[in-house]
Write a protein that holds these residues in place. Structure first.
Motif, PDB file in Angstrom:
ATOM      1  N   SER A   1     -20.546   4.206   5.478  1.00 47.95           N
ATOM      2  CA  SER A   1     -19.336   4.999   5.698  1.00 47.95           C
ATOM      3  C   SER A   1     -19.475   6.042   6.803  1.00 47.95           C
ATOM      4  O   SER A   1     -18.477   6.452   7.387  1.00 47.95           O
ATOM      5  CB  SER A   1     -18.896   5.671   4.400  1.00 47.95           C
ATOM      6  OG  SER A   1     -19.935   6.500   3.917  1.00 47.95           O
TER       7      SER A   1
ATOM      8  N   SER B   1      -1.915  11.778  -5.930  1.00 44.40           N
ATOM      9  CA  SER B   1      -2.413  11.979  -4.566  1.00 44.40           C
ATOM     10  C   SER B   1      -3.912  11.706  -4.486  1.00 44.40           C
ATOM     11  O   SER B   1      -4.672  12.075  -5.367  1.00 44.40           O
ATOM     12  CB  SER B   1      -2.101  13.386  -4.084  1.00 44.40           C
ATOM     13  OG  SER B   1      -2.777  14.334  -4.882  1.00 44.40           O
ATOM     14  N   GLY B   2      -4.288  11.024  -3.426  1.00 43.09           N
ATOM     15  CA  GLY B   2      -5.697  10.708  -3.214  1.00 43.09           C
ATOM     16  C   GLY B   2      -6.154   9.415  -3.854  1.00 43.09           C
ATOM     17  O   GLY B   2      -7.296   9.009  -3.680  1.00 43.09           O
TER      18      GLY B   2
ATOM     19  N   ARG C   1       0.837  -1.207   0.000  1.00 45.59           N
ATOM     20  CA  ARG C   1       0.000   0.000   0.000  1.00 45.59           C
ATOM     21  C   ARG C   1       0.869   1.253   0.000  1.00 45.59           C
ATOM     22  O   ARG C   1       0.572   2.220  -0.708  1.00 45.59           O
ATOM     23  CB  ARG C   1      -0.938   0.019   1.188  1.00 45.59           C
ATOM     24  CG  ARG C   1      -1.874   1.222   1.185  1.00 45.59           C
ATOM     25  CD  ARG C   1      -2.889   1.141   2.288  1.00 45.59           C
ATOM     26  NE  ARG C   1      -3.788   0.028   2.127  1.00 45.59           N
ATOM     27  CZ  ARG C   1      -4.917   0.057   1.409  1.00 45.59           C
ATOM     28  NH1 ARG C   1      -5.273   1.159   0.789  1.00 45.59           N
ATOM     29  NH2 ARG C   1      -5.682  -1.008   1.338  1.00 45.59           N
TER      30      ARG C   1
ATOM     31  N   ALA D   1      -4.204   1.608   5.736  1.00 47.59           N
ATOM     32  CA  ALA D   1      -5.564   1.083   5.820  1.00 47.59           C
ATOM     33  C   ALA D   1      -5.653   0.143   7.013  1.00 47.59           C
ATOM     34  O   ALA D   1      -4.739  -0.656   7.262  1.00 47.59           O
ATOM     35  CB  ALA D   1      -5.939   0.343   4.544  1.00 47.59           C
TER      36      ALA D   1
ATOM     37  N   ASP E   1     -13.154   6.563  10.444  1.00 51.39           N
ATOM     38  CA  ASP E   1     -11.984   5.907   9.833  1.00 51.39           C
ATOM     39  C   ASP E   1     -10.701   6.134  10.627  1.00 51.39           C
ATOM     40  O   ASP E   1      -9.938   5.199  10.864  1.00 51.39           O
ATOM     41  CB  ASP E   1     -11.756   6.419   8.409  1.00 51.39           C
ATOM     42  CG  ASP E   1     -12.628   5.750   7.388  1.00 51.39           C
ATOM     43  OD1 ASP E   1     -13.135   4.643   7.665  1.00 51.39           O
ATOM     44  OD2 ASP E   1     -12.784   6.320   6.289  1.00 51.39           O
ATOM     45  N   SER E   2     -10.457   7.356  11.013  1.00 56.31           N
ATOM     46  CA  SER E   2      -9.198   7.646  11.707  1.00 56.31           C
ATOM     47  C   SER E   2      -9.149   6.973  13.085  1.00 56.31           C
ATOM     48  O   SER E   2      -8.093   6.479  13.496  1.00 56.31           O
ATOM     49  CB  SER E   2      -8.972   9.150  11.834  1.00 56.31           C
ATOM     50  OG  SER E   2     -10.009   9.749  12.562  1.00 56.31           O
TER      51      SER E   2
ATOM     52  N   THR F   1      -5.132   6.415  -3.193  1.00 52.20           N
ATOM     53  CA  THR F   1      -5.283   5.410  -2.145  1.00 52.20           C
ATOM     54  C   THR F   1      -4.868   6.022  -0.809  1.00 52.20           C
ATOM     55  O   THR F   1      -4.149   7.010  -0.772  1.00 52.20           O
ATOM     56  CB  THR F   1      -4.440   4.145  -2.444  1.00 52.20           C
ATOM     57  OG1 THR F   1      -4.721   3.162  -1.466  1.00 52.20           O
ATOM     58  CG2 THR F   1      -2.970   4.434  -2.454  1.00 52.20           C
ATOM     59  N   ASN F   2      -5.326   5.438   0.275  1.00 50.42           N
ATOM     60  CA  ASN F   2      -4.924   5.903   1.598  1.00 50.42           C
ATOM     61  C   ASN F   2      -3.500   5.459   1.890  1.00 50.42           C
ATOM     62  O   ASN F   2      -3.059   4.412   1.424  1.00 50.42           O
ATOM     63  CB  ASN F   2      -5.851   5.329   2.680  1.00 50.42           C
ATOM     64  CG  ASN F   2      -7.240   5.905   2.614  1.00 50.42           C
ATOM     65  OD1 ASN F   2      -7.423   7.036   2.196  1.00 50.42           O
ATOM     66  ND2 ASN F   2      -8.201   5.121   3.028  1.00 50.42           N
ATOM     67  N   LEU F   3      -2.825   6.229   2.709  1.00 44.38           N
ATOM     68  CA  LEU F   3      -1.462   5.880   3.104  1.00 44.38           C
ATOM     69  C   LEU F   3      -1.452   4.617   3.955  1.00 44.38           C
ATOM     70  O   LEU F   3      -0.629   3.731   3.758  1.00 44.38           O
ATOM     71  CB  LEU F   3      -0.832   7.040   3.882  1.00 44.38           C
ATOM     72  CG  LEU F   3       0.578   6.834   4.410  1.00 44.38           C
ATOM     73  CD1 LEU F   3       1.550   6.550   3.271  1.00 44.38           C
ATOM     74  CD2 LEU F   3       1.027   8.060   5.187  1.00 44.38           C
TER      75      LEU F   3
ATOM     76  N   TRP G   1       0.725   3.982  -2.858  1.00 43.88           N
ATOM     77  CA  TRP G   1       0.483   5.369  -2.470  1.00 43.88           C
ATOM     78  C   TRP G   1       1.591   6.277  -3.003  1.00 43.88           C
ATOM     79  O   TRP G   1       1.329   7.390  -3.458  1.00 43.88           O
ATOM     80  CB  TRP G   1       0.396   5.467  -0.947  1.00 43.88           C
ATOM     81  CG  TRP G   1       0.183   6.848  -0.441  1.00 43.88           C
ATOM     82  CD1 TRP G   1      -1.005   7.519  -0.342  1.00 43.88           C
ATOM     83  CD2 TRP G   1       1.187   7.745   0.045  1.00 43.88           C
ATOM     84  NE1 TRP G   1      -0.799   8.766   0.182  1.00 43.88           N
ATOM     85  CE2 TRP G   1       0.542   8.942   0.427  1.00 43.88           C
ATOM     86  CE3 TRP G   1       2.565   7.650   0.204  1.00 43.88           C
ATOM     87  CZ2 TRP G   1       1.234  10.025   0.948  1.00 43.88           C
ATOM     88  CZ3 TRP G   1       3.256   8.734   0.719  1.00 43.88           C
ATOM     89  CH2 TRP G   1       2.584   9.902   1.081  1.00 43.88           C
TER      90      TRP G   1
ATOM     91  N   ARG H   1      -8.410   3.343  12.465  1.00 45.85           N
ATOM     92  CA  ARG H   1      -7.007   3.185  12.079  1.00 45.85           C
ATOM     93  C   ARG H   1      -6.094   3.308  13.303  1.00 45.85           C
ATOM     94  O   ARG H   1      -5.161   2.514  13.477  1.00 45.85           O
ATOM     95  CB  ARG H   1      -6.633   4.219  11.019  1.00 45.85           C
ATOM     96  CG  ARG H   1      -5.396   3.891  10.258  1.00 45.85           C
ATOM     97  CD  ARG H   1      -5.131   4.826   9.078  1.00 45.85           C
ATOM     98  NE  ARG H   1      -6.280   4.962   8.207  1.00 45.85           N
ATOM     99  CZ  ARG H   1      -6.937   6.120   8.006  1.00 45.85           C
ATOM    100  NH1 ARG H   1      -6.562   7.208   8.606  1.00 45.85           N
ATOM    101  NH2 ARG H   1      -7.964   6.161   7.181  1.00 45.85           N
TER     102      ARG H   1
END
Length: 136
Positions: free
Chosen positions: A97, A32-33, A23, A39, A102-103, A35-37, A27, A106
């Motif tokens: 969602s 940019s944008g 990933r 997951a 999400d954060s 994919t997420n840095l 990335w 994570r």
């Protein structure tokens, strides 16, 4: 560093990190944008690999300290159950969602993976030391 620790580092940690490393590579080479840095699902996979490895290694130990083996297997099973709950939350987040932050998810998975890594290291350190004693 003992042979058992090197094998643990290569066969468990590096293989467990493959989804995270992949990933990071994706990335890094995409716009940019794309994919997420990081997951949560990749971190969960890493934690699962660590605990399955613990269970597998402990099962192959001699039966000198049965209570320690039972405690470590039990701890790994608890961690696997927690990772399964987190994985379910990741799946729910795909459909709903706004349901899960999400954060926060994570951060929880990262914290749990750090604890799993420390636990795994201490277990393999003990196994490595007992293995050294058996050889002498």
């Amino acid at each position: 560093m003992e042979n058992k620790k090197i094998k643990w580092l290569i066969y468990t940690v590096l293989i467990g990190l493959i989804p995270i490393i992949t990933r990071l590579f994706v990335w890094g080479v995409t716009k940019s944008g794309a994919t997420n840095l990081l997951a949560a699902s990749d971190i969960i996979a890493f934690g699962l690999v660590l605990h399955v490895s613990i269970i597998n290694e402990i099962e192959h130990l001699s039966a000198e300290d049965k209570s320690w083996k039972t405690i470590q297997n039990g701890m790994s099973i608890i961690f696997i159950a927690i990772y399964c709950v987190l994985s379910t939350l990741v799946m729910l987040n795909e459909k709903f969602s706004s349901f899960i932050d999400d954060s926060a998810l994570r951060i929880c998975t990262i914290a749990l993976a750090i604890v799993s890594m420390i636990l795994s290291y201490t277990i393999f350190d003990r196994i490595s030391k007992s293995f050294k004693k058996e050889i002498k």
